[in-house]
Write a protein that holds these residues in place. Structure first.
Motif, mmCIF file in Angstrom:
data_model
loop_
_atom_site.group_PDB
_atom_site.id
_atom_site.type_symbol
_atom_site.label_atom_id
_atom_site.label_comp_id
_atom_site.label_asym_id
_atom_site.label_seq_id
_atom_site.Cartn_x
_atom_site.Cartn_y
_atom_site.Cartn_z
ATOM 1 N N GLY A 11 46.282 42.076 34.838
ATOM 2 C CA GLY A 11 46.419 43.388 35.276
ATOM 3 C C GLY A 11 45.832 43.752 36.765
ATOM 4 N N ASN A 12 46.456 44.854 37.042
ATOM 5 C CA ASN A 12 46.086 45.383 38.663
ATOM 6 C C ASN A 12 45.419 46.482 38.396
ATOM 7 N N VAL A 13 43.878 46.447 38.704
ATOM 8 C CA VAL A 13 43.189 47.713 38.784
ATOM 9 C C VAL A 13 43.394 48.756 39.547
ATOM 10 N N PHE A 14 44.326 48.651 40.695
ATOM 11 C CA PHE A 14 44.520 49.681 41.379
ATOM 12 C C PHE A 14 45.936 50.576 40.921
ATOM 13 N N LEU A 15 46.280 50.105 39.393
ATOM 14 C CA LEU A 15 47.487 50.876 39.157
ATOM 15 C C LEU A 15 47.227 51.427 37.769
ATOM 16 N N GLY A 16 46.104 52.103 37.745
ATOM 17 C CA GLY A 16 45.794 52.836 36.408
ATOM 18 C C GLY A 16 45.777 52.100 35.353
ATOM 19 N N ASP A 17 46.263 52.191 34.090
ATOM 20 C CA ASP A 17 46.118 51.604 32.992
ATOM 21 C C ASP A 17 46.714 50.077 32.997
ATOM 22 N N ASP A 18 47.166 49.523 34.293
ATOM 23 C CA ASP A 18 47.683 48.304 34.198
ATOM 24 C C ASP A 18 46.240 47.399 34.313
ATOM 25 N N GLY A 19 45.087 48.182 34.614
ATOM 26 C CA GLY A 19 43.762 47.319 34.662
ATOM 27 C C GLY A 19 43.346 47.312 33.304
ATOM 28 N N PHE A 20 43.942 47.331 32.194
ATOM 29 C CA PHE A 20 43.554 47.175 30.822
ATOM 30 C C PHE A 20 43.045 45.683 30.518
ATOM 31 N N GLY A 21 43.787 44.788 30.850
ATOM 32 C CA GLY A 21 43.443 43.271 30.589
ATOM 33 C C GLY A 21 42.265 43.019 31.180
ATOM 34 N N VAL A 22 41.886 43.443 32.284
ATOM 35 C CA VAL A 22 40.665 43.163 33.285
ATOM 36 C C VAL A 22 39.526 43.817 32.824
ATOM 37 N N GLU A 23 39.606 45.002 32.156
ATOM 38 C CA GLU A 23 38.404 45.653 31.503
ATOM 39 C C GLU A 23 38.183 45.182 30.106
ATOM 40 N N VAL A 24 39.158 44.396 29.606
ATOM 41 C CA VAL A 24 38.681 44.031 28.309
ATOM 42 C C VAL A 24 38.083 42.720 28.665
ATOM 43 N N VAL A 25 38.516 41.812 29.530
ATOM 44 C CA VAL A 25 37.946 40.517 29.670
ATOM 45 C C VAL A 25 36.458 40.680 30.214
ATOM 46 N N HIS A 26 36.137 42.125 30.996
ATOM 47 C CA HIS A 26 34.704 42.344 31.485
ATOM 48 C C HIS A 26 34.130 42.598 30.227
ATOM 49 N N ARG A 27 34.532 43.472 29.399
ATOM 50 C CA ARG A 27 33.749 43.589 28.153
ATOM 51 C C ARG A 27 33.318 42.723 27.290
ATOM 52 N N LEU A 28 34.478 41.629 27.381
ATOM 53 C CA LEU A 28 33.934 40.322 26.642
ATOM 54 C C LEU A 28 32.807 39.666 27.065
ATOM 55 N N SER A 29 32.238 39.747 28.325
ATOM 56 C CA SER A 29 31.076 39.260 28.780
ATOM 57 C C SER A 29 29.874 39.601 27.892
ATOM 58 N N ASP A 30 29.753 40.885 27.347
ATOM 59 C CA ASP A 30 28.853 41.169 26.370
ATOM 60 C C ASP A 30 28.722 40.813 24.889
ATOM 61 N N VAL A 31 30.075 39.992 24.551
ATOM 62 C CA VAL A 31 30.284 39.459 23.298
ATOM 63 C C VAL A 31 29.801 37.976 23.161
ATOM 64 N N GLU A 32 29.346 37.698 22.166
ATOM 65 C CA GLU A 32 29.074 36.176 21.993
ATOM 66 C C GLU A 32 30.138 35.390 21.525
ATOM 67 N N LEU A 33 30.668 34.508 22.320
ATOM 68 C CA LEU A 33 31.872 33.688 21.801
ATOM 69 C C LEU A 33 31.489 32.370 21.947
#
Length: 167
Positions: A11-33
């Motif tokens: 996704g493109n963080v400069f296009l509003g909700d298009d940044g969704f995928g980027v935000e999800v992977v950033h939050r996954l950094s707090d999840v033990e995988l």
């Protein structure tokens, strides 16, 4: 240990909700995988993702992206993508991130994607601004849990299919 699963934030963080995928992977950094899961923010680098898929041969790829399907904004869904090569000529837009285009590029690069899932979210706003809309922001946690569940399901499927060796 070699990565068996790729989680690709798109996704493109400069296009509003298009940044969704980027935000999800950033939050996954707090999840033990598990160690065999690789989580990457690809942003708009479609060619880079296609190259990684062609070169690595992941057992499972989970793409996370904002994808309009006509549902209510913030709706999260999981869709299995068809990895068969399409009849159209692949686009060579290095920034193009439509999943079908990326998968076609994998074939063009000589790879064969295995199982590919899309964790998608219905966007509300796709205009030139940073930040997610409230509905999509609320959906990020749901998507993080969905990705974690898919990884856990993949692990248990692998355990069932791997022969046990003794002594």
């Amino acid at each position: 240990m070699t990565a068996r699963v790729l989680v690709a934030g798109i996704g493109n963080v400069f296009l509003g909700d298009d940044g969704f995928g980027v935000e999800v992977v950033h939050r996954l950094s707090d999840v033990e995988l598990p160690r065999w899961v690789r989580v990457v923010d690809y942003g708009v680098r479609g060619m880079h993702l296609a190259y990684d898929l062609a070169a690595t041969g992941y057992e499972l790829t989970i793409m996370v992206d904002a994808t309009a399907r006509g549902d209510e904004a913030g709706t999260v869904y999981v869709v299995e993508l068809d990895t068969a090569p399409s009849a159209r000529r692949p686009s060579l837009d290095a920034h193009g991130m439509q999943p079908d285009v990326v998968l076609d590029l994998v074939g063009l690069l000589g790879g064969e994607p295995r199982r590919v899932l899309l964790v998608g979210c219905e966007p509300a706003v796709l205009d030139h601004r940073m930040g997610l809309s409230p509905a999509v922001e609320r959906a990020v946690g749901t998507a993080v849990r969905a990705v974690a569940d898919l990884v856990a399901d993949h692990a248990s499927e692998g355990d069932r299919h791997v022969p046990r060796h003794t002594g």
